[in-house]
Design a protein around this motif. Structure first.
Motif, PDB file in Angstrom:
ATOM      1  N   LEU A  72       0.718  -1.051  -0.049  1.00 37.97           N
ATOM      2  CA  LEU A  72       0.041  -0.053  -0.043  1.00 37.97           C
ATOM      3  C   LEU A  72       0.877   1.056   0.131  1.00 37.97           C
ATOM      4  O   LEU A  72       2.032   1.269   0.496  1.00 37.97           O
ATOM      5  N   ASP A  73       0.248   2.368  -0.672  1.00 38.02           N
ATOM      6  CA  ASP A  73       1.105   3.585  -0.577  1.00 38.02           C
ATOM      7  C   ASP A  73      -0.164   4.652  -0.703  1.00 38.02           C
ATOM      8  O   ASP A  73      -1.254   4.471  -0.847  1.00 38.02           O
ATOM      9  N   ILE A  74       0.420   5.848  -0.618  1.00 40.37           N
ATOM     10  CA  ILE A  74      -0.607   7.207  -0.620  1.00 40.37           C
ATOM     11  C   ILE A  74      -1.124   7.244  -2.047  1.00 40.37           C
ATOM     12  O   ILE A  74      -0.695   6.599  -3.153  1.00 40.37           O
ATOM     13  N   VAL A  75      -2.489   7.765  -2.171  1.00 40.92           N
ATOM     14  CA  VAL A  75      -3.019   8.355  -3.438  1.00 40.92           C
ATOM     15  C   VAL A  75      -2.249   9.447  -3.910  1.00 40.92           C
ATOM     16  O   VAL A  75      -2.080  10.471  -3.064  1.00 40.92           O
ATOM     17  N   PRO A  76      -1.818   9.513  -5.304  1.00 43.87           N
ATOM     18  CA  PRO A  76      -1.352  10.636  -5.882  1.00 43.87           C
ATOM     19  C   PRO A  76      -1.876  11.884  -5.446  1.00 43.87           C
ATOM     20  O   PRO A  76      -3.338  11.875  -5.530  1.00 43.87           O
ATOM     21  N   ARG A  77      -1.038  12.989  -5.326  1.00 46.48           N
ATOM     22  CA  ARG A  77      -1.847  14.337  -4.815  1.00 46.48           C
ATOM     23  C   ARG A  77      -2.368  15.067  -5.968  1.00 46.48           C
ATOM     24  O   ARG A  77      -3.380  15.842  -5.878  1.00 46.48           O
TER      25      ARG A  77
END
Length: 793
Positions: free
Chosen positions: A34-39
């Motif tokens: 998992l990682d962040i949603v692109p900003r």
């Protein structure tokens, strides 16, 4: 409580996170990455799951495509499921281990842990892969269950290849959890698991970065060049090929600078704190943002010249890039034929030139620093050796190197040089204890400072160390090979030629070991503790005979090799090859003829003789022809199976892992893979005993190998001609391919026929001899021997 890891979650998909996920997939564990949603998503993209997962998916694909690969086998990528923190964090409810690998910022980590606490199932293991943030600081505001199951698990990059896993518990970590991580990392992840204290940079980076910074200060003092330093700090002293400055470029100078600055700030009471101050050269490069590969230039710079790539090095005085300097030191010539680093180190440090001065300054300073770090960063000296050697790919840790040089003599010289070691070293010597390590009763012991006695290194009680058998258990010895009695009725044959190449001593050792085992023992392991199983046959003698056209001598050499492989195949006791590193050419042929292979996961296996203008002549071609025939089943297109084996030899294909070797059918059903290199010989011995206990039966030579004759020849020749006309291969490659085709087809038989192993061996030997008479083959061998480079002519 019994724990198993069936599924893991990796939070953060950067260079480390994606590759840690890949390594868990290597061992068959399902992973949620998992990682962040692109900003920067548009409103429309925010509704698109693919766009929301773009960052994590791109990171994973970059990892999978990277070279060297983080995966043993690309198909393992199917075990990795991707997602993002906003939509998919609830999936951590189903995992057994959560590993946080986000950016090195305490507040960001704590913010993520706030979210994890809401989704995490009680009892789930949770760890941080931080390399610099104190582990205990991450516990603020966490629940009791979280604190009990939390610690640091610091992998080193790249996780597949660097063997270190530092385990850093806090005071609130359940000891049972620590024990689990220590054992799991060892047995399942194949790691050197080292228990660390929660001190700045833990063990490996604390010592390793100190060593690099100390080296750079000495470089400034002695006026050495970049290339000279990398020549002195690479394989010659048992360190990685990237040595000092190339390592800095690959890792990124900014990383070295950040770690050094952080250590300088944190270590107010460190007696050698000033070493962490950036040397003039490092400060200049940092100011200029010449950070290495990531910025296109650092200590080295790649440029195009006349259409070709060229590597320039930084002049440390002018800060201009120039052609690589000549790194010529007389002492290097004295040690170039000494294969074991233990034999090289004493010569290197006694040198009376600039190289010797450099070695003494850097080694003595490192020894002093390590001795003063006990008990600050570790209570036991062996932990420092384990961490540094595994984390930085050194053959020997600092205390092991000190042992090689002689502890007492070296301590005296250190004092003379103004680098006196910690007081406990002199107390050890005064007590009559002259080494940091010793072997007794087949076990490796370390000097325990509090008790002033030697103790067995925990976790190694059942492991085989060949050094433990060198004084009393050698049953046969030649310069190139040694046979040991390793207990329980098992012999071990060790090669110690250059790169463990197969020469006359090795051939004699194989025959002698098998004869001894058949007469008085239960079985034989062929293996070692070096970097490579065997890089193949020693070409020097063959080249000499070929140049002089001594074909009778070559024929005798090939017959002897074939007969030796046959003896391994048809021995009356089980023979197991314990492979690791390079398993090429003759080394591969030997493993193919053993009853079983116990392969370290990092075994790079293949028949590469085509690269020197030959074909496998020690039974390798015969063996793969036999295996192709055994794979045939009614209704299968038999020629397709044979062609696959043919291409593996004709293209000199090398498996990049034991898992890939299994796909190539070099490893078969009864062969097994060991993940931890330290356990390889132990597992191979157990394999011998298992075969013996199961009622081992001596194999019988095969007379029923189905070959395809003219139909296979036609197929092979059509393919070879097509590759030649397409300019994919040279005329000489075509000739080699045709000779290989003749063997694997069984000649120009008019119909599929069953033949014997000896029939194929005779074809093999005939083809090998004929190629030895080809000038272009001699040119290829000469290029390998004298230039160390393959030639395509």
């Amino acid at each position: 409580m019994k724990r198993t890891i069936k599924k893991a979650a990796v939070l953060g998909s950067g260079i480390m996170g994606s590759r840690i996920a890949c390594h868990f997939a290597n061992i068959g564990v399902e992973v949620v990455l998992l990682d962040i949603v692109p900003r920067d998503l548009s409103d429309k993209e925010k509704e698109n799951p693919a766009a929301r997962n773009k960052l994590v998916n791109d990171a994973l694909q970059t990892a999978i495509k990277s070279n060297p690969s983080p995966l043993y086998d690309k198909s393992k990528a199917r075990l990795i499921e991707t997602g993002n923190f906003d939509d998919d964090l609830s999936k951590i409810k189903d995992v057994d281990w959560i590993i946080e690998v986000v950016v090195e910022n305490l507040e960001i980590k704590k913010s993520l842990f706030d979210k994890v606490e809401k989704e995490r199932k009680p009892g789930t293991l949770i760890t941080s892969n931080t390399s610099g943030i104190p582990i205990h600081l991450m516990l603020e505001g966490r629940s009791e269950d979280f604190q009990k199951h939390f610690c640091g698990t610091h992998f080193f990059n790249p996780p597949r290849y660097l063997r270190l896993l530092e385990i850093i518990p806090t005071k609130k970590t359940d000891p049972e959890i620590v024990d689990f991580f220590m054992k799991y990392g060892d047995l399942y992840l194949g790691k050197e698991t080292v228990l660390c204290k929660d001190t700045p940079a833990f063990i490996a980076n604390r010592i390793g970065v100190y060593g690099m910074m100390s080296t750079m200060h000495v470089v400034d003092e002695l006026g050495l060049t970049v290339n000279e330093v990398d020549k002195l700090t690479g394989p010659v002293i048992g360190h990685a090929k990237s040595a000092t400055f190339r390592t800095s470029d690959v890792v990124g100078l900014d990383t070295l600078v950040n770690v050094s600055n952080n250590l300088y700030a944190a270590l107010e009471k460190d007696e050698s704190r000033e070493i962490f101050k950036l040397p003039r050269v490092v400060q200049k490069l940092s100011d200029e943002k010449w950070l290495g590969d990531k910025t296109g230039q650092g200590f080295y710079k790649k440029v195009k010249k006349d259409g070709k790539s060229e590597i320039l090095e930084l002049n440390l005085k002018t800060f201009e890039y120039e052609e690589k300097s000549k790194a010529k030191f007389d002492v290097m010539d004295k040690t170039k034929n000494i294969e074991d680093v233990r034999g090289r180190l004493p010569i290197l440090l006694k040198d009376d030139g600039k190289a010797g001065e450099f070695f003494r300054k850097t080694f003595y300073d490192l020894f002093k620093y390590c001795s003063n770090r006990i008990p600050e960063i570790a209570d036991e000296l062996y932990r420092i050796d384990q961490a540094v050697a595994a984390g930085f790919a050194w053959e020997l840790g600092p205390f092991e190197s000190w042992d090689v040089l002689g502890v007492e003599e070296t301590a005296s010289k250190m004092k003379e040089a103004g680098m006196e070691p910690a007081s406990w070293v002199q107390e050890m010597l005064d007590g009559g204890n002259k080494s940091f390590y010793k072997f007794e009763n087949g076990k490796k012991h370390y000097y325990d400072i509090p008790s002033k006695s030697y103790k067995v290194i925990p976790g190694t009680e059942g492991l085989i160390f060949l050094d433990a058998f060198k004084e009393s258990n050698v049953v046969w010895e030649k310069p190139g090979a040694t046979i040991y009695d390793i207990g329980d009725g098992v012999l071990n044959l060790e090669f110690h030629t250059k790169m463990n190449s197969v020469d006359a001593d090795v051939i004699e050792g194989i025959n002698t070991a098998i004869t001894m085992a058949e007469n008085d023992y239960r079985g034989l392991v062929i293996g070692n503790e070096g970097q490579n199983f065997s890089a193949g046959a020693n070409l020097a003698m063959l080249f000499m005979y070929a140049v002089d056209q001594e074909f009778d001598e070559i024929d005798l050499m090939v017959r002897t090799f074939q007969n030796t492989m046959t003896k391994a195949r048809f021995s009356s006791v089980p023979v197991v090859a314990a492979t690791s590193g390079l398993v090429l050419g003759g080394g591969c042929e030997l493993s193919l003829h053993c009853d079983a292979i116990q392969a370290h996961a990092e075994s790079y296996v293949g028949l590469v003789e085509v690269g020197v203008g030959l074909i496998p002549g020690g039974g390798g071609t015969k063996e793969l022809t036999l295996r192709a025939a055994d794979e045939y089943t009614p209704g299968d297109p038999e020629l397709n199976t044979l062609q696959e084996y043919f291409m593996n030899i004709a293209t000199a294909k090398v498996a990049t892992s034991a898992a890939e070797a299994r796909k190539m059918n070099i490893l078969r059903g009864g062969d097994e893979i060991t993940l931890n290199r330290n356990r390889l010989l132990t597992d191979a011995k157990e394999k011998v005993l298992a075969l013996a206990d199961a009622g081992y039966t001596q194999p019988v030579p095969r007379e029923n190998i189905k070959v395809q004759g003219k139909s296979a020849l036609a197929m092979f020749h059509a393919g070879i001609s097509g590759m030649k006309y397409g300019s994919y291969i040279s005329e000489h490659d075509q000739k080699i391919g045709q000779k290989l085709a003749w063997i694997m087809a069984g000649g120009d038989l008019s119909a599929p026929t069953k033949v014997s192993e000896q029939y194929l061996l005779d074809l093999e030997r005939e083809a090998f001899l004929s190629l030895c008479g080809e000038p272009k083959t001699l040119e290829r061998i000469q290029s390998i021997l004298f230039k160390g480079k393959p030639l395509r002519n």
